[in-house]
Design a protein around this motif. Structure first.
Motif: not given
Length: 700
Positions: A299, A319, A322, A324, A448
């Motif tokens: 991520r 951010e 979710g 990084d 995801n």
């Protein structure tokens, strides 16, 4: 041969209701089949014609005298049943009923639709529809629909419950150049439904991503099984509109009130790995990204931009979504610092400044994508005076070729001046967006899905050897004989205890003297609660007294409860009071169940007590596919988990005991489908163990 090959890859097709009149659907569908390049045999069927569109016409399917894989029926609804019988006798394997006039028009149409299904099943015919637009497969190729146009060949399957949605998307896709593997209009879903088409698309080698527009789910358990399996191989992205029927019920329990109309669908999608979107634009943004970019290994996102403000907006979106922001290694930072202007930001986001030309973008992209701490990248171009949109696009494409395993998304934040570069990127497989939030959201879908693919196998609840279902059956039988649906508190506690759920001892007292006797047996202090199937929230009517220490207090409380209940609810049926052993204060939690009409029992966990509906700190899972690991994950999703781990000097609570309670509640409602709702509030959690203080159960 795949299960639905007779629908998508038939060797021969009969168009029943074919017409010479080019204004009629029977002619439109026939011409669409021919015009799509279909290579099989086509039989027009019309008893009044001998030839249609240069093809020999037949009076009935049974008169063709050759094998027919698929029949497309476009006759008035009142004639459709006779046509279906004829198709069945002729050995047709699949039926697409375009005709309207079935359950969507009322009672008579519903009866007609049921008979249609019965005929198809009697002859082992697959049925799509009725009341649908039809189907298209660009790889067969086949356009057995009345839609105007035929999609470009691609790798996206689009399954739609709305025919209007399908034809609108088809028109849009041709304009934008987006290709599809197949289109499916499900209509009334009398037989084949979304689960069947998702399962078939997973096995279709020409489909890479599956899109669905649905308004409801026909068979909840079948859908769950199919979706759980399908998402392990291909992304399934769903736009769900409308609300579930479960939410239309008047919820009497805390759990029912918390379980909103759409919650069961949201939970079902989450547990089975379906990616849910809220808008049409998001649906197709994700489709484009999934067909053109790889799933990243993690991520961590890098941003390269020629404008500071948009870079900050992108960072905020990353951010918030979710993801990084990647942390570059020392070599990357030093390389960027050595080549970029002194004013440039060499940390993430990398700002190459507004005077950046193509080579500066190329260098920054090369260094960023080569960093092992970067999993994917977003590159932003704003239309400065020196911007080179086409040349920069070519540089992005060249760098991306060196790192095929890392997805790259572009954001060209402008209009006409940037259009040629944006078009080049899109044509060559790099999705290009106008605003960074859209790009980040699409990238989040990719990230995801990487987690979805790697999720553990579906779990099952433990089978507990110490449960006593016979006790539950006796209690339920007694309640039904009493013509009730709601159990008394003592009965609900008995049911819970029979399944190993730790509960406080409770005894029903019909007289004050009996309450005193029970209190002596249980031990002081005790709690008195009104015992009535008509009163769910007892404290609201003065039906609860706590901390009673003496026989005198019990007698006084007994009569006070009776008087207050009679004052507030004079018609309520009151059996007496429940006398309950009082336990020391613990962390107050709620465990509840409401039964969804599509997906079955939906279990809840969160902070309990009187503020449960105010705070709404609750996580949900369907009991289907919920094992102890899922239960632990559910607990961790709540703010209550922070308290349970030990907060501000408090000692941790026994999370294992809570997992046991929730799992046993799940087993109880699995074994007894007549349970409609359970509300255990509060459950007290201690350093060692947990206990249920109040249990409400409603049966159907």
């Amino acid at each position: 041969m795949h299960a639905l090959d007779v629908i998508f890859r038939p060797q021969s097709i009969a168009v029943v209701g074919a017409s010479k009149n080019r204004e009629k659907l029977g002619n439109v569908i026939l011409r669409n089949i021919i015009g799509s390049g279909y290579k099989g045999i086509v039989f027009p069927v019309n008893p009044k014609e001998t030839e249609i569109e240069g093809l020999k016409a037949y009076p009935a399917v049974s008169a063709i005298g050759q094998a027919v894989d698929l029949a497309v029926v476009v006759v008035p609804a009142e004639r459709a049943l006779d046509v279906t019988r004829d198709c069945g006798k002729a050995g047709v394997k699949g039926l697409v009923v375009i005709s309207a006039g079935f359950k969507e028009v009322g009672k008579e149409g519903l009866a007609r639709e049921k008979e249609l299904v019965e005929i198809c099943r009697a002859h082992d015919m697959l049925l799509l529809g009725p009341n649908c637009v039809g189907i298209m497969d660009t790889h067969t190729p086949l356009n057995a629909s009345f839609a105007a146009g035929f999609p470009l060949r691609g790798e996206i399957a689009f399954i739609s419950q709305s025919g209007a949605m399908l034809v609108a998307i088809l028109d849009w896709s041709v304009k934008t150049g987006l290709g599809f593997s197949r289109f499916v209009s499900m209509g009334n879903k009398a037989d084949l439904n979304e689960a069947d088409f998702i399962a078939d698309a997973v096995s279709d080698p020409n489909t890479k991503v599956i899109l669905c527009y649905i308004e409801d789910v026909k068979d909840g358990e079948h859908f769950l099984r199919v979706a759980d399996e399908a998402t392990r191989y291909k992304p399934v992205i769903v736009l769900k509109s409308g609300t579930s029927q479960a939410g239309a019920q008047a919820a009497s329990s805390h759990t029912g009130a918390l379980a909103g109309s759409d919650l069961a669908y949201e939970t079902a999608f989450k547990q089975t790995g379906i990616i849910r979107v809220r808008t049409m634009s998001e649906l197709f943004d994700l489709a484009v990204v999934f067909t053109r970019q790889p799933v990243p290994r993690g991520r961590r996102v890098a941003v390269v931009t020629n404008a500071g403000g948009p870079g900050i907006v992108t960072t905020d979106s990353i951010e918030a979504g979710g993801l990084d922001m990647a942390r570059f290694n020392r070599e990357t930072i030093e390389a960027l610092r050595g080549e970029l202007p002194a004013e440039a930001n060499v940390f993430n986001p990398v700002d190459v400044l507004g005077d950046a030309r193509t080579e500066r973008f190329r260098f920054a992209m090369e260094k960023v994508l080569s960093d092992e701490n970067v999993d994917s990248a977003v590159v932003l171009l704003c239309p400065t005076a020196v911007a080179e949109p086409v040349e920069t696009a070519e540089a992005i494409l060249a760098v991306k070729e060196k790192y095929p395993q890392k997805p790259v998304l572009a954001v060209y934040m402008g209009g006409e001046s940037l259009a040629p570069g944006a078009e080049l990127l899109a044509e060559r497989g790099i999705p290009c967006f106008t605003f960074p939030e859209l790009a980040v959201r699409a990238l989040g879908g990719l990230v995801n899905y990487g987690r979805i693919k790697e999720r553990p196998a579906k779990e099952e609840l433990p089978v507990y050897p110490d449960v006593n279902p016979e006790v539950v059956r006796r209690v339920f039988s007694r309640v039904r004989e009493d013509r009730r649906r709601t159990l008394l508190g003592s009965e609900a506690m008995e049911v819970a205890a029979a399944y190993g759920i730790p509960v406080t001892p409770v005894k029903l007292a019909r007289r004050a003297a009996e309450a005193v006797t029970h209190a002596a047996e249980l031990g002081y202090p005790v709690v008195l609660k009104v015992a009535s199937p008509d009163i769910i929230h007892k404290t609201d009517v003065g039906g609860v007294r706590v901390g009673l220490q003496t026989p005198e207090e019990i007698r006084e409380a007994f009569w006070e409860i009776m008087e207050r209940v009679h004052e507030h609810l004079p018609r309520a049926l009151v059996y007496g009071v429940d006398v309950q052993k009082m336990y020391p204060k613990g962390t107050e939690l709620i465990v509840g169940v409401t039964r969804d009409i599509q997906f079955g029992p939906l279990i809840a966990f969160g902070l309990g007590g009187i503020y449960v509906n105010l705070l709404k700190d609750v996580a949900f899972r369907l009991v289907w596919g919920m094992g102890e690991q899922q239960v632990e994950e559910m607990i961790k999703e709540t703010k209550a988990y922070t308290l349970l781990r030990g907060y501000r000097g408090e000692k941790p609570r026994d999370i294992g005991a809570l997992v046991n309670v929730i799992s046993r509640v799940g087993r109880l409602v699995s074994d007894f489908p007549e349970i409609v709702e359970i509300d255990i509030n509060p459950v007290f959690a201690y350093e060692q163990g947990a206990v249920a203080l109040d249990v409400k159960i409603t049966i159907g």
